[in-house]
Design an enzyme around this catalytic site. Structure first.
Site, PDB file in Angstrom:
ATOM      1  N   GLU A 130       0.937  -0.725  -0.099  1.00 23.90           N
ATOM      2  CA  GLU A 130       0.331  -0.140   0.086  1.00 23.90           C
ATOM      3  C   GLU A 130       0.915   1.224  -0.292  1.00 23.90           C
ATOM      4  OE1 GLU A 130      -2.834  -3.203   1.129  1.00 23.90           O
ATOM      5  OE2 GLU A 130      -0.554  -2.797   1.979  1.00 23.90           O
TER       6      GLU A 130
ATOM      7  N   HIS B 122     -12.467  -5.780   7.787  1.00 26.17           N
ATOM      8  CA  HIS B 122     -12.797  -5.744   5.542  1.00 26.17           C
ATOM      9  C   HIS B 122     -14.333  -4.467   6.419  1.00 26.17           C
ATOM     10  CE1 HIS B 122     -10.438  -8.819   6.180  1.00 26.17           C
ATOM     11  NE2 HIS B 122     -10.313  -8.574   4.692  1.00 26.17           N
TER      12      HIS B 122
END
Length: 633
Positions: free
Chosen positions: A368, A435
């Site tokens: 990321e 999530h």
């Protein structure tokens, strides 16, 4: 600079004393078109690139006429005209940016490389390894240059770095690794030229420059932690003395001429330093500072009132908006995990690689921070970047690049940073703690980032095209639960929508609900219930963007209803609703007939079991009672 700090005339200086050959030799060996990303001690990069000395001294002294208008210090800035990209204080953070610059070079098939400096301590940062891996996988023309100068701040390198030679890391990333005598300027020049030739055609190279820092980390910290005999040992290898000896041995300059040159330089430097110290301090105004945070954005191009529309799912509208943006500008590059042939975790980019090709639709490793830094590098070279976070939760692994690099760059040195971060977020689908998070408030607190949270397909398409065209970093939050559950009329023509303009999603007179994203649908459902059951008319205001956010529309609604409820899915404490409530408490207090009410999720990680998420964590379980309390006050 050492003299001035001892005299108390400047406050801070990061000395390159004893390791000057690395910076000067590297800049000398590279082509002027090549990018260099230097660090604190690399004054020789700037002087070898012939940066304006007067402005440079003003920068070093923090005086008017500097390069950053007082917004940052020493070498924390870039000079596009000289192909220099300055550092931030976070070690190794610029290495992924060099990968983005290298990616841009490959995309444009240019004869250039990017050379990023890193200290020995910085090689333990994740960004170092993410950048080396990315550069190797993509065969990027990048030189990773490690100045191994013996110490971090006070920790010896051998107590922080396991291998004796950092260059050995190159083998793990399938690239050449070179160990160079960093105190021999000729060895530096030769090694960098060889590495550049390889990088241009074959891919990245790791260079470890063995040198030594004979001064403190910064001058005021001293060197008490360094054994005296070690300093004496390295003084014998001083790069300037070795250079002078080589010049004498080869009969290139006599001793008198060398002393004459040294005297001329010392006189020029002393004169410039005194001139810079006498310059006025940097001044500004709040308006000028606020204006510097963001680069100017293009004017929006909203759809015509009578535009043809199609009934479209939320996810399809996002896909259409991204596809339209890539068709508008054939230099837009999309990156992310599994976004190419697989089409992304939610299939937003399904079919994109077939239409736009693998140079524009790039699978990244699981990096990321590395991907976001590369996006910044692309944008510096004028290529808009769209980086998909597979889930918004994972952006925490890219937090540094987002809040410290992307967010600050335009304010510090005027460089537009066109990076759009697509972030699927939110709960309601039983996906558990990692999530399902709503983390938009993290980024609304960071000056320099724009934050967008659409609730409808029409807004999703128009706002995404606006984001991709915006020369500033934009966090684009896409609620996963809306992807395939919400449909709406979407104009078929090309259009963009303005940031900072809220939408009145439902007119009402009895109370205002301010919300965004999935909260808009909750509010509309509650408004329908209240109208049918109690004859109450709730007004629903959809903010659409959180930075900037539309205070005027909210205040105008409050002027009509005199009651305000702020709703969001994120947890209550320090959620964005707190900002809305506090602001309206200041600018709309006289309009209130009741206290401002906040409805948000419990301050809990998002539970996995659906009953726990729906009945305990979720804001919707508390919405109706809070609306009724507000109306009854």
């Amino acid at each position: 600079m050492l003299t001035l700090i001892r005299q108390g005339r400047i406050a801070k200086w990061f000395s390159g004393y004893g390791q000057e050959a690395v910076a000067a030799g590297t800049a000398w060996a590279l082509d002027d078109r090549d990018y260099i990303l230097p660090m604190h001690r690399n004054l020789g990069v700037w002087t070898t690139r012939d940066v304006d000395r007067e402005r440079l001294f003003c920068q070093l002294m923090g005086k008017k006429g500097d390069f950053t208008n007082g917004r940052d210090r020493t070498f924390h800035f870039g000079l596009p005209a000289k192909n220099l990209v300055g550092m931030i204080s976070h070690m190794a953070a610029m290495l992924p940016v060099a990968c983005g610059l290298g990616q841009a070079v490959r995309f444009r098939e240019a004869d250039r490389v990017a050379c990023a400096f890193c200290g020995d301590g910085g090689t333990r940062e994740g960004d170092f390894h993410e950048a080396l891996n990315l550069a190797s996988v993509w065969d990027l023309p990048v030189l990773f240059l490690v100045e191994n100068n013996g110490y971090g701040l006070s920790t010896p390198t051998d107590e922080a770095v396991a291998p004796d030679d950092i260059a050995d890391a190159a083998a793990g990333y399938d690239m050449p690794g070179m160990i160079v005598d960093g105190n021999d300027v000729f060895a530096v020049i030769e090694a960098v030229r060889e590495a550049r030739a390889h990088a241009r055609t074959e891919g990245p190279v790791l260079l470890e420059m063995k040198t030594f820092r004979v001064r403190g980390h910064e001058e005021a910290s001293g060197t008490a932690y360094v054994p005296d005999e070690l300093i004496e040992e390295w003084k014998e290898k001083d790069p300037l003395d070795r250079f002078a000896a080589r010049v004498r041995e080869e009969g290139l300059l006599g001793a008198d001429r060398m002393e004459s040159i040294r005297a001329e330089l010392e006189s020029a430097v002393d004169e410039l330093a005194e001139w810079a110290l006498d310059r006025p301090a940097v001044t500004s105004t709040p308006e000028a500072e606020r204006d510097a945070v963001f680069a100017p954005s293009p004017d929006p191009d909203p759809p015509s009132p009578d535009a043809d529309t199609e009934e479209t799912r939320f996810i399809d509208a996002i896909q259409d908006g991204l596809r339209a943006a890539m068709r508008d500008d054939d230099e837009v590059i999309v990156m992310g995990q599994d976004i190419a042939e697989y089409g992304g975790a939610f299939k937003v980019t399904d079919g994109f690689v077939d239409e736009f090709g693998s140079k524009r639709v790039r699978n990244t490793p699981i990096i990321e921070d590395g991907a976001l830094g590369a996006g910044m590098g692309l944008s510096i070279e004028g290529l808009p970047a769209v980086v998909e976070m597979q889930y918004a939760d994972f952006i925490s692994c890219g937090f540094n690049q987002t809040v410290n690099n992307l967010a600050t760059t335009h304010y510090r040195w005027g460089q537009p940073v066109n990076v759009t971060i697509r972030a699927p977020f939110g709960g309601g689908i039983g996906a558990g703690p990692f999530h399902s998070q709503s983390r938009e408030a993290w980024f609304t607190h960071t000056p320099g980032l724009k934050v967008v949270v659409p609730a409808t397909p029409r807004d999703a398409k128009g706002l995404l095209r606006t984001a991709v065209a915006d020369p500033n970093p934009v966090l684009f939050f896409e609620h996963k639960k809306l992807y395939r559950s919400v449909r709406g009329a979407v104009p078929t023509e090309a259009y963009t929508l303005p940031f900072g303009e809220a939408r009145v999603a439902r007119e009402g007179t009895d109370a205002t609900i301010v919300t965004y994203g999935v909260g808009v649908h909750w509010a509309l459902a509650e408004a329908e219930h209240q109208a049918e059951a109690n004859g109450v008319e709730l007004e629903v205001v959809d903010l659409r963007t959180l930075v900037p956010w539309d205070r005027d529309t909210v205040r105008q609604s409050l002027d009509k209803t005199n009651r305000l409820l702020v709703l969001h899915e994120a947890s209550r404490t320090a959620g964005f609703g707190a900002e809305v409530a506090a602001e309206l408490g200041e600018i709309g207090f006289e309009l209130l007939d009741a206290p401002i009410t906040r409805v948000a999720a419990e301050d809990l990680p998002v539970p996995n079991a659906k009953p726990l998420e729906d009945e305990i964590f979720s804001a919707t379980a508390r919405l109706r009672p809070k609306v009724e309390d507000l109306l009854a006050f």
